[in-house]
Design an enzyme around this catalytic site. Structure first.
Site, PDB file in Angstrom:
ATOM      1  N   SER A 149      50.887  66.032  -7.253  1.00 18.88           N
ATOM      2  CA  SER A 149      49.695  65.086  -7.619  1.00 18.88           C
ATOM      3  C   SER A 149      49.341  64.230  -6.637  1.00 18.88           C
ATOM      4  O   SER A 149      50.298  63.871  -5.782  1.00 18.88           O
ATOM      5  CB  SER A 149      50.267  64.682  -8.965  1.00 18.88           C
ATOM      6  OG  SER A 149      49.238  63.403  -9.544  1.00 18.88           O
ATOM      7  N   TYR A 174      56.593  59.352 -14.501  1.00 20.89           N
ATOM      8  CA  TYR A 174      56.092  60.940 -14.503  1.00 20.89           C
ATOM      9  C   TYR A 174      55.868  61.031 -13.033  1.00 20.89           C
ATOM     10  O   TYR A 174      56.128  61.967 -12.259  1.00 20.89           O
ATOM     11  CB  TYR A 174      54.623  60.878 -15.109  1.00 20.89           C
ATOM     12  CG  TYR A 174      53.788  61.955 -14.660  1.00 20.89           C
ATOM     13  CD1 TYR A 174      54.232  63.237 -14.907  1.00 20.89           C
ATOM     14  CD2 TYR A 174      52.904  61.680 -14.025  1.00 20.89           C
ATOM     15  CE1 TYR A 174      53.304  64.218 -14.306  1.00 20.89           C
ATOM     16  CE2 TYR A 174      51.960  62.557 -13.387  1.00 20.89           C
ATOM     17  CZ  TYR A 174      52.055  63.808 -13.501  1.00 20.89           C
ATOM     18  OH  TYR A 174      51.396  64.693 -12.917  1.00 20.89           O
ATOM     19  N   LYS A 178      57.059  63.423  -9.678  1.00 19.57           N
ATOM     20  CA  LYS A 178      56.366  64.352  -8.529  1.00 19.57           C
ATOM     21  C   LYS A 178      56.955  64.033  -7.203  1.00 19.57           C
ATOM     22  O   LYS A 178      57.289  64.716  -6.413  1.00 19.57           O
ATOM     23  CB  LYS A 178      54.884  64.048  -8.757  1.00 19.57           C
ATOM     24  CG  LYS A 178      54.412  64.415  -9.979  1.00 19.57           C
ATOM     25  CD  LYS A 178      54.520  66.168 -10.059  1.00 19.57           C
ATOM     26  CE  LYS A 178      53.926  66.715 -11.170  1.00 19.57           C
ATOM     27  NZ  LYS A 178      54.313  67.991 -11.547  1.00 19.57           N
TER      28      LYS A 178
END
Ligand code: UFG
Length: 366
Positions: A149, A174, A178
């Protein structure tokens, strides 16, 4: 047209069947029933790949497989398994025989929830990744695509951001998963495993399939902008809260790079083609997937109203904690190396999302 670049590779794979490459054309999609996964499944099948979906259905529906079949005329294989369970993953690999690659989408993805339940996020997102990479090595796969992302760039010093922009400290567990996942992949590939990896850094994926057979299925109150806009237009939500109009942007609202989900899905086909056909130049490659255009929240809402003719009442609220002021990507590397380019105009993407929302209402889903 998307295929103008890929067409070559696509035609090439038709003229030279995969058997001639002495390789399987079967791809495992983890999280294949999710928003991006399901659209990618459609594009892979359209490109001649056989798809095997692993999905635990924790944030998706098994009926998505029916939608994929209605679009493509082909039903992907489906296993309801959790990729954190290595035994189940290995059993499915054994059953499926030779596999060319994996696209690993399966992950928990709600930024706010990750703050409340960090261990859930670290466990789900990282142990599934490690299991899938070990399987990729043990079952002799060619390629591994990871869904990353633009969140890894944090608040960038400047936009458009390219792949060499510095990685900034993550603002949520979160986002951290990544970043850590990218590190894990790098470290594992450094050991000399037999497969290559491509890390795709998505900007903001939106939209739905033009047939309205598949789309986004947010559970509960949507956290992301477009699903909230669609539900407001449908009257499910009273009004949209626009989080902040005092940012340093032309209209004061935040700017993002909204990328059509079908365009995004096609980039995965290009990435896989590159690896399974042995064209990767690096053991691990990174690509931004965006349009290269920044669009503000208010611009998106106004374009939605223009595209659909439906009103979206909105109110300006305070800033949302953790939001980045502005970010959009430089997709130049994906354009030149992968031969991929975002094609779908924003208005069309928004109209597709609205058609999907209307279909959900017709089906009585929401
Ligand atoms: N927004 C609103 N009202 C809403 C929802 C969102 O004004 O009801 C605004 C946000 O403040 C932001 C913009 O719309 O300015 C986009 O917000 P989204 O929640 O749709 O998307 P984000 O950019 O915050 O996050 C998305 C994904 C993450 C990913 C991140 C990368 O949800 O998974 O992009 O930047 F990590």
């Amino acid at each position: 047209m998307f295929l103008c670049f890929r067409k070559k590779a696509y035609l090439c794979s038709i003229e030279t069947p995969y058997n001639n490459y002495n390789m399987a054309n079967k791809i495992v999609l983890t999280g294949g029933c999710g928003f991006i996964g399901s659209h990618t499944c459609v594009e892979l099948q359209n490109a001649g790949y056989d798809v095997v979906i692993f999905d635990n259905l924790s944030n998706s529906e098994a009926s998505v497989v029916d939608g994929i079949e209605r679009i493509t005329g082909k039903r992907p294989a489906f296993y309801q398994i959790d990729c954190t369970n290595k035994g189940d993953v290995y059993q499915a690999f054994q059953k499926e025989g030779p596999i060319a690659g994996v696209i690993h989408f399966a992950a928990s993805k709600a930024v706010g929830e990750s703050v409340q339940k960090p261990l859930l996020y670290y466990r789900n997102n990282l142990s599934s990744l490690m299991n899938m990479m070990e399987a990729a090595e043990d079952f002799h796969l060619k390629g591994f695509v990871f869904s990353s992302s633009c969140t890894v760039y944090g608040e960038p010093d400047q936009s458009p951001v390219d792949e060499n922009a510095p990685i900034k400290p993550a603002t949520s567990p979160y986002g951290n998963t990544k970043q850590i996942a990218e590190e894990i992949i790098k470290d594992y590939l450094h050991t000399g495993v037999g497969f290559n990896a491509i890390i795709l850094r998505y900007f903001n994926p939106i939209g739905a399939h033009p047939t309205a057979e598949i789309g986004e299925l947010p559970r509960g109150v949507p956290q992301n902008l477009l699903p909230y806009v669609c539900q407001t237009a449908m009257g499910i939500r009273k009004e949209l809260n626009v989080f902040g109009n005092d940012y340093n942007t032309p209209d004061g609202s935040c700017i993002r790079d909204y990328i059509d989900v079908t365009d995004l899905a096609k980039a995965h086909v290009c990435a896989l083609d590159r690896m399974v056909q042995g064209k990767s130049e690096e053991k691990i490659e990174y690509y931004n997937l965006g349009t290269g255009n920044g669009v503000s929240v208010l611009e998106l809402v106004n374009t939605f109203m223009e595209a659909t003719g439906v009103n979206v009442p909105y109110v300006i609220k305070g800033r949302r904690e953790g939001d980045i002021e502005k970010i959009w990507g430089n997709p130049g590397r994906a354009n030149t190396v992968l031969g991929w380019k975002a094609q779908v105009p924003l208005k069309e993407t928004l109209a597709n999302a609205w058609r999907w929302q209307t279909r959900l209402r017709e089906k009585g889903v929401m």
